[in-house]
Enzyme design. Structure first.
Site, PDB file in Angstrom:
ATOM      1  N   TYR A 128     -14.947  -4.677   7.558  1.00  0.00           N
ATOM      2  CA  TYR A 128     -13.547  -4.090   7.820  1.00  0.00           C
ATOM      3  C   TYR A 128     -12.898  -4.199   9.001  1.00  0.00           C
ATOM      4  O   TYR A 128     -11.801  -4.768   9.323  1.00  0.00           O
ATOM      5  CB  TYR A 128     -13.419  -2.750   7.262  1.00  0.00           C
ATOM      6  CG  TYR A 128     -12.178  -1.929   7.313  1.00  0.00           C
ATOM      7  CD1 TYR A 128     -11.279  -2.041   6.352  1.00  0.00           C
ATOM      8  CD2 TYR A 128     -11.904  -1.188   8.448  1.00  0.00           C
ATOM      9  CE1 TYR A 128      -9.952  -1.370   6.381  1.00  0.00           C
ATOM     10  CE2 TYR A 128     -10.594  -0.763   8.395  1.00  0.00           C
ATOM     11  CZ  TYR A 128      -9.922  -0.780   7.458  1.00  0.00           C
ATOM     12  OH  TYR A 128      -8.536  -0.170   7.569  1.00  0.00           O
ATOM     13  N   ASP A 173     -24.925   9.116  11.231  1.00  0.00           N
ATOM     14  CA  ASP A 173     -23.383   9.891  11.888  1.00  0.00           C
ATOM     15  C   ASP A 173     -22.666   8.739  12.019  1.00  0.00           C
ATOM     16  O   ASP A 173     -21.184   8.935  12.216  1.00  0.00           O
ATOM     17  CB  ASP A 173     -23.921  10.139  13.182  1.00  0.00           C
ATOM     18  CG  ASP A 173     -24.558  11.609  13.129  1.00  0.00           C
ATOM     19  OD1 ASP A 173     -24.292  12.600  12.347  1.00  0.00           O
ATOM     20  OD2 ASP A 173     -25.106  12.098  14.162  1.00  0.00           O
ATOM     21  N   LEU A 214      -2.060   7.084   0.943  1.00  0.00           N
ATOM     22  CA  LEU A 214      -1.965   8.236   1.991  1.00  0.00           C
ATOM     23  C   LEU A 214      -0.697   8.136   3.164  1.00  0.00           C
ATOM     24  O   LEU A 214       0.067   8.836   2.941  1.00  0.00           O
ATOM     25  CB  LEU A 214      -3.207   8.180   2.846  1.00  0.00           C
ATOM     26  CG  LEU A 214      -3.277   9.226   3.910  1.00  0.00           C
ATOM     27  CD1 LEU A 214      -3.067  10.509   3.658  1.00  0.00           C
ATOM     28  CD2 LEU A 214      -4.510   9.018   4.808  1.00  0.00           C
ATOM     29  N   GLY A 242       0.846  -1.321  -0.018  1.00  0.00           N
ATOM     30  CA  GLY A 242      -0.011   0.060   0.048  1.00  0.00           C
ATOM     31  C   GLY A 242       0.897   1.271   0.003  1.00  0.00           C
ATOM     32  O   GLY A 242       0.482   2.159   0.530  1.00  0.00           O
ATOM     33  N   GLY A 243       1.994   1.127  -0.482  1.00  0.00           N
ATOM     34  CA  GLY A 243       2.986   2.226  -0.518  1.00  0.00           C
ATOM     35  C   GLY A 243       2.860   3.396  -1.436  1.00  0.00           C
ATOM     36  O   GLY A 243       3.680   4.287  -1.282  1.00  0.00           O
ATOM     37  N   ARG A 285     -15.575  18.009  -1.645  1.00  0.00           N
ATOM     38  CA  ARG A 285     -16.856  18.947  -1.719  1.00  0.00           C
ATOM     39  C   ARG A 285     -16.607  20.503  -1.696  1.00  0.00           C
ATOM     40  O   ARG A 285     -17.437  21.105  -2.392  1.00  0.00           O
ATOM     41  CB  ARG A 285     -17.669  18.297  -0.844  1.00  0.00           C
ATOM     42  CG  ARG A 285     -18.188  16.895  -1.416  1.00  0.00           C
ATOM     43  CD  ARG A 285     -19.367  16.388  -0.602  1.00  0.00           C
ATOM     44  NE  ARG A 285     -19.289  16.212   1.055  1.00  0.00           N
ATOM     45  CZ  ARG A 285     -19.906  17.022   1.775  1.00  0.00           C
ATOM     46  NH1 ARG A 285     -20.736  17.984   1.535  1.00  0.00           N
ATOM     47  NH2 ARG A 285     -19.602  17.151   3.115  1.00  0.00           N
TER      48      ARG A 285
END
Length: 321
Positions: A136, A277, A12, A8-9, A187
């Site tokens: 997850y 929420d 982020l 995952g380099g 957004r």
């Protein structure tokens, strides 16, 4: 010579690590930042081929199928299956490749939904996670179980870090999968640059949900420095929370205000309470981290938000959106 593979380099945290290595890499370290183009980690053969090419001595495991609240709510089975495959392939291949250490990245969403606060490292398995992202969460929890099992059977030094909510440059800004801060940044930028006859002061930015949920946020470069410390100095297989202090917790509405300030947005901020929420709070204790690394200084939240917004504006054409 240490050869450090970062799965995952190109995401982020991987990009933050790459940035930090420019100034804090040790002379005996070589770092490899692998992205999806380097191999499909849900496929065992491709995972093994990646390890055979790089021959790492250590692994920082960041790769995962990730997404924001609403993407998780609608795809719990996919999040469970894909992440279980990735994690099993990476950990088992690291074991077979005789890697001396693996540091895997978890998330505070793995903690029980019904619990006392602040949460700490001993509470991971005390009850079911929030139903919005149980797929997850359970897949990530199993990394902790696997770490213990590899240590018990083979003596492997596999461990995990549990960061609070991460943000920073190179985030994923796609509306359907982004987390709260990159989603708001995307957004807000779109709203400010919308081609309408409405004046800037009349524009309305909508916060999804009540804006009341509380979160701790860690700047990606801070997290990168802490992960580097874990790789070099943290010797336990037990997970460690990498979070800002409890006093730095902010509401989602406050996040929106900080982003608006960074954009110099002059319009109105409203909350759409018809939207979910998610979990109201998941306050994490960093007491264990502070006991081992008491002098670490976290970046100022508003300055980090401003840096993240500036990066997005400057890199808009190439950002993941």
């Amino acid at each position: 010579m240490e050869k450090i593979l970062v799965t995952g380099g190109t995401g982020l945290v991987g990009k933050a690590l790459e940035e930090v290595t420019k100034t804090e890499k040790q002379i005996n370290e070589v770092w490899y930042f692998a992205g999806s183009k380097d191999g499909d980690l849900t496929n065992l053969e491709e995972t093994e081929a990646l390890f055979q090419r790089i021959k790492p001595t250590c692994v920082i495991h960041l790769a995962a199928m990730v997404g924001g609240l609403f993407h998780n709510m609608n795809n719990n089975l996919d999040f469970l299956r894909e992440n279980m495959k990735i994690n099993d392939n990476v950990l088992h291949t690291a074991y077979k490749s005789n890697c001396s250490k693996v540091v895997s990245c978890l998330s505070t969403c793995i903690f029980p939904d019904k619990t006392t606060y602040p949460i700490d490292e001993t509470m991971v398995h005390n009850g079911p996670p929030h139903p919005s992202n149980y797929g997850y969460s359970y897949a990530k929890r199993m990394i902790d179980i696997a770490n213990q099992a590899y240590h018990d059977k083979y003596g492997c030094k596999f461990t995990s870090v549990v960061p609070c909510n991460i943000f920073g440059p190179y985030d994923n800004y796609k509306p359907e999968v982004s987390h709260v801060i990159p989603g708001m940044i995307h957004r807000m930028h779109k709203l400010i640059n919308s081609d309408t006859d409405i004046s800037e002061s009349e524009k309305v930015f909508t916060v999804f949900g009540s804006g009341k949920p509380l979160r701790q946020f860690i700047y990606s470069l801070d997290l990168a420095r802490l992960i580097m410390w874990v790789l070099r100095s943290y010797e336990s297989v037990q997970p460690i929370i990498l979070s800002v202090d409890e006093a730095q917790e902010v509401s989602i509405y406050q996040v929106a205000e900080s982003i608006a300030k960074a954009f110099n947005f002059k319009g109105k901020i409203v909350c759409d309470t018809t939207k979910a929420d998610g979990q109201y709070k998941k306050t994490a204790s960093n007491a264990k981290l502070r006991s081992l690394l008491p002098d670490f200084k976290f970046s100022d939240f508003e300055k980090s938000i401003k840096s993240s917004v500036d990066w997005y504006i400057e890199n808009y054409e190439n950002a993941r959106k």
